[in-house]
Design an enzyme around this catalytic site. Sequence first.
Site, mmCIF file in Angstrom:
data_model
loop_
_atom_site.group_PDB
_atom_site.id
_atom_site.type_symbol
_atom_site.label_atom_id
_atom_site.label_comp_id
_atom_site.label_asym_id
_atom_site.label_seq_id
_atom_site.Cartn_x
_atom_site.Cartn_y
_atom_site.Cartn_z
ATOM 1 N N ASP A 23 0.632 -1.126 0.043
ATOM 2 C CA ASP A 23 0.183 0.018 -0.177
ATOM 3 C C ASP A 23 1.038 1.285 -0.040
ATOM 4 O OD1 ASP A 23 -1.777 1.958 0.298
ATOM 5 O OD2 ASP A 23 -2.273 1.501 2.610
ATOM 6 N N ASN A 25 -0.315 4.577 -0.125
ATOM 7 C CA ASN A 25 -0.713 5.759 0.325
ATOM 8 C C ASN A 25 -1.393 5.661 1.524
ATOM 9 O OD1 ASN A 25 -2.968 4.377 -0.697
ATOM 10 N ND2 ASN A 25 -3.884 5.920 -2.069
ATOM 11 N N ASP A 27 -4.156 4.042 2.894
ATOM 12 C CA ASP A 27 -5.469 3.643 2.895
ATOM 13 C C ASP A 27 -5.760 2.075 3.182
ATOM 14 O OD1 ASP A 27 -4.920 2.517 0.344
ATOM 15 O OD2 ASP A 27 -6.468 3.268 -0.632
ATOM 16 N N ASP A 31 -1.807 -1.287 -3.850
ATOM 17 C CA ASP A 31 -1.754 -0.506 -5.132
ATOM 18 C C ASP A 31 -0.951 -0.496 -6.117
ATOM 19 O OD1 ASP A 31 -0.179 1.470 -3.982
ATOM 20 O OD2 ASP A 31 -1.720 2.117 -2.649
ATOM 21 N N ASP A 100 -4.827 -9.886 -15.961
ATOM 22 C CA ASP A 100 -5.852 -10.970 -15.716
ATOM 23 C C ASP A 100 -7.081 -10.499 -16.340
ATOM 24 O OD1 ASP A 100 -7.314 -13.134 -14.256
ATOM 25 O OD2 ASP A 100 -5.949 -12.647 -12.769
ATOM 26 N N ASP A 201 -9.119 -15.815 -17.157
ATOM 27 C CA ASP A 201 -9.893 -16.424 -15.880
ATOM 28 C C ASP A 201 -11.113 -17.247 -16.681
ATOM 29 O OD1 ASP A 201 -10.639 -16.014 -12.978
ATOM 30 O OD2 ASP A 201 -12.486 -15.429 -14.009
ATOM 31 N N GLU A 259 -6.845 -20.257 -17.548
ATOM 32 C CA GLU A 259 -7.117 -20.678 -16.482
ATOM 33 C C GLU A 259 -8.380 -21.850 -16.591
ATOM 34 O OE1 GLU A 259 -9.101 -20.215 -11.745
ATOM 35 O OE2 GLU A 259 -10.016 -19.452 -13.543
ATOM 36 N N HIS A 324 -4.045 -17.311 -5.369
ATOM 37 C CA HIS A 324 -4.845 -16.522 -4.700
ATOM 38 C C HIS A 324 -6.275 -17.385 -4.352
ATOM 39 C CE1 HIS A 324 -6.235 -16.034 -8.624
ATOM 40 N NE2 HIS A 324 -7.494 -15.645 -8.419
ATOM 41 N N ASP A 325 -6.328 -18.615 -4.767
ATOM 42 C CA ASP A 325 -7.592 -19.342 -4.611
ATOM 43 C C ASP A 325 -7.285 -20.519 -3.721
ATOM 44 O OD1 ASP A 325 -9.118 -17.739 -6.344
ATOM 45 O OD2 ASP A 325 -8.462 -19.059 -8.014
HETATM 46 C C1 NOJ Z 1 -11.186 -17.731 -10.828
HETATM 47 C C2 NOJ Z 1 -10.329 -16.740 -9.963
HETATM 48 O O1 NOJ Z 1 -8.952 -17.315 -9.851
HETATM 49 C C3 NOJ Z 1 -10.985 -16.570 -8.651
HETATM 50 O O2 NOJ Z 1 -10.430 -15.940 -7.964
HETATM 51 C C4 NOJ Z 1 -12.382 -16.197 -9.190
HETATM 52 O O3 NOJ Z 1 -13.153 -16.114 -7.931
HETATM 53 C C5 NOJ Z 1 -13.226 -16.868 -10.055
HETATM 54 N N1 NOJ Z 1 -12.328 -17.406 -11.284
HETATM 55 C C6 NOJ Z 1 -14.248 -16.151 -10.851
HETATM 56 O O4 NOJ Z 1 -13.925 -15.065 -11.533
HETATM 57 CA CA CA Z 2 -3.294 2.115 -1.161
#
Ligand code: NOJ
Ligand code: CA
Length: 556
Positions: A23, A25, A27, A31, A100, A201, A259, A324-325
Amino acid sequence: MERKQDWIRDLVVYQVYPRSFMDSNGDGIGDLNGVRQKLPYLKKLGVNALWLSPFFCSPGDDNGYDVSDYDGIQPEFGTMADCEALIRECHALGMRFIIDVVVNHSSDEHPWFIESASSRENDKSDFYIWRDPVDGHEPTNWWSVFGGSAWEYVPARGQYYFHLFSRKQPDLNWRSPQLRQQIFAMMNRWADRGVDGFRLDAASHYAKPEHFVDSTLPPMPDGYAPAFDQLSNTPETHAIVNAMNQAVFTPRQLFTVGEVGCQTPQDMQDYALPQRQEFDAIIPFIPPQEEVGKKVAEVLRSRYQSQYDALHDGSRWALFLSNHDKPRQVSSWGDEGALWEVSAKALALCLHGLPGIPFVYEGEELGMTNAYFPRIEDYRDIDSRNVYRTLLLEGKTPQQALQGVWEVSRDHARTPMQWDDSENAGFTCGTPWIGVNRNYREINAARQEADSLSVLHFYRELIALRRRYPVLRDGDLAFLPIAPEDRLLVYRRQDQGIRLLVTANLSHQPCALPDSLSSHLRTCTPLLTSYNREGNPEAGTLRPFEAILWQETAEE
Ligand code: NOJ
Ligand code: CA
C-alpha cells in the site's frame, strides 16, 4: 524484438495480488504504486514476468474478478497513468507484464449489464444469458459457485440471468457477435498499452449451452445442483478461444495462459497444443477442496506426470502449488512448526525442478503461512463465507464450520505481504483491509534478506539455477518408482549429456533410501538442499522434508 516463442521458454512468473502486496498511500489497500516500489525486490528475486490479479474498476464482490469497466483502473489501485508507468518500469527491468482478463462474466454494475437488464429491447439485450421463467421458477436447478441458484430474476425484463459465480457476476453471452467484437477490441487496447500477455480467467466456461437442462448431479446442501459437466470445455468454448487467438493473441504476439478446469489429458491438449491455436499455456484450476488431505508427493507426481505426458510435445503449463485461490502451500503440505523452513524450501525445490513455467505466488518466497482468523467476521472472501454457510446448513457447529473454512479459505493467501517487522508488516501505515498474519515478526522479507540461508535466498537460488541449467527447463522428465511413494519424490531431468536428479522426503519422518539409490547418490554432486544450513547431505537417509537437487556425473 525478441520473438515470443523465445521469451516464453524462459519465463518465471510472479503473481501479485495487488490488494495485498504493498500500500503506497496509507488507505490500507495495496495498489499499483506499491507494486512499483517493490520492483527492485522482484527483479532481485529473478522472476522475469509479473501477473497481476485484476485491478480494473470493480465493486469488489469477488475482489476484482467482477469487472465494471475493463479499461478503467479501480481508483483504490491507482490511475491509468500509474498503470502505464508500472508497465514501462517492468519493461525497463526486463520483466514482462501480464494482466488478468475476466471475460467469462462481468460485474452486474458494468454499463453493459445495466443496459441489458433494463428491458428486452436494447442494444445490449443479448450481451448476457437471459431465460424466461419455467413454471414461475428458475429455468434450471443449477447451483452457482459461491452458493445458491445460478439464476437471478430481473423484474424489468421478466427474465432470469445466468451467473456461474456470484449474482454480481453475470455471465457474458459469447454467442453475440457484438459482444465478441467489444471484448476483442478491449483486449487490443490493452496490447496497445504495452501488456505482454493475458491470464484468461475461468476460460473453460465461456460457452453456455443453447438448451439448459436440469443437472442430475447430487445437489448441494442449499438444494441446487452443480452443472459443470454442461458448462466446461465444450467445442463452442474452444471455438471462442480460437477466435480470440486469431483476432488478438497471434496478431499482437501476446503470451496467453488459460485458467481451465481440465478432466482429461485431451482437455489440456485441446487448449494448449500449438496446432490448436488457442492458449500458449494452461493453469489447470484445482479447487482447494480437492487437495485437502492429499499427500504432496503424490500430488506432484500425478499432476505433473499427466501434464508432462499430455503437453511436453511443444506446449507449456503452469507449475504452481499456490495462488490466490488456495491456502498457503507450506500450511497445506509442509510444516508450520519446527520444520517450517526446511519444508518451505523442500516444496519449492520439488516444484522448480520440474518442466513447465514456474509461477511464484506473492509471499510464497518467504514461506508465508495460513492466517487462521478466529472469527468468521474476519474473513473477506465471498467463497470462504459461502463455505461457512454451507457447513452450517450441513449441520456443523459454528466452530466446526470455522475449522472447515481454515482448511480451504482463499483468504489465507490474501493476507498482506510481510515486508518487515514494523506495524502491519510494513504493508501499510493505515488499517489493512484484511488482517495481517500474526507471525509477521518472524516471517518477513527484511529478516530473510539479511539471512543468506533464508527461504527468500533459496528461491533466488532456485530461479538462478533454472537459468544456469537449461535442462531444468527443457530436459526430459522421469519419475523413479522409489517406495514409499506417498512420502518420497524422486525424479530425473535429462538433456543430452546433462542429468539432474531430485530426491525428496516430503514427510515429517526420516526416510531411508534403497541401497542402490544411495550408492548412486555417492557418485553425484549436490547442487542445492533444503537443509542448506546444515552442510552436505548424507546419501543413505533423507531427513524430514529434506529435498536435494543432484548433478549426476557425465560418464554414468
Ligand atoms: C477464478 C479466479 O482465480 C477466482 O479468484 C475467481 O473467484 C473466479 N475465477 C471467478 O472469476
Ligand atoms: Ca493504497
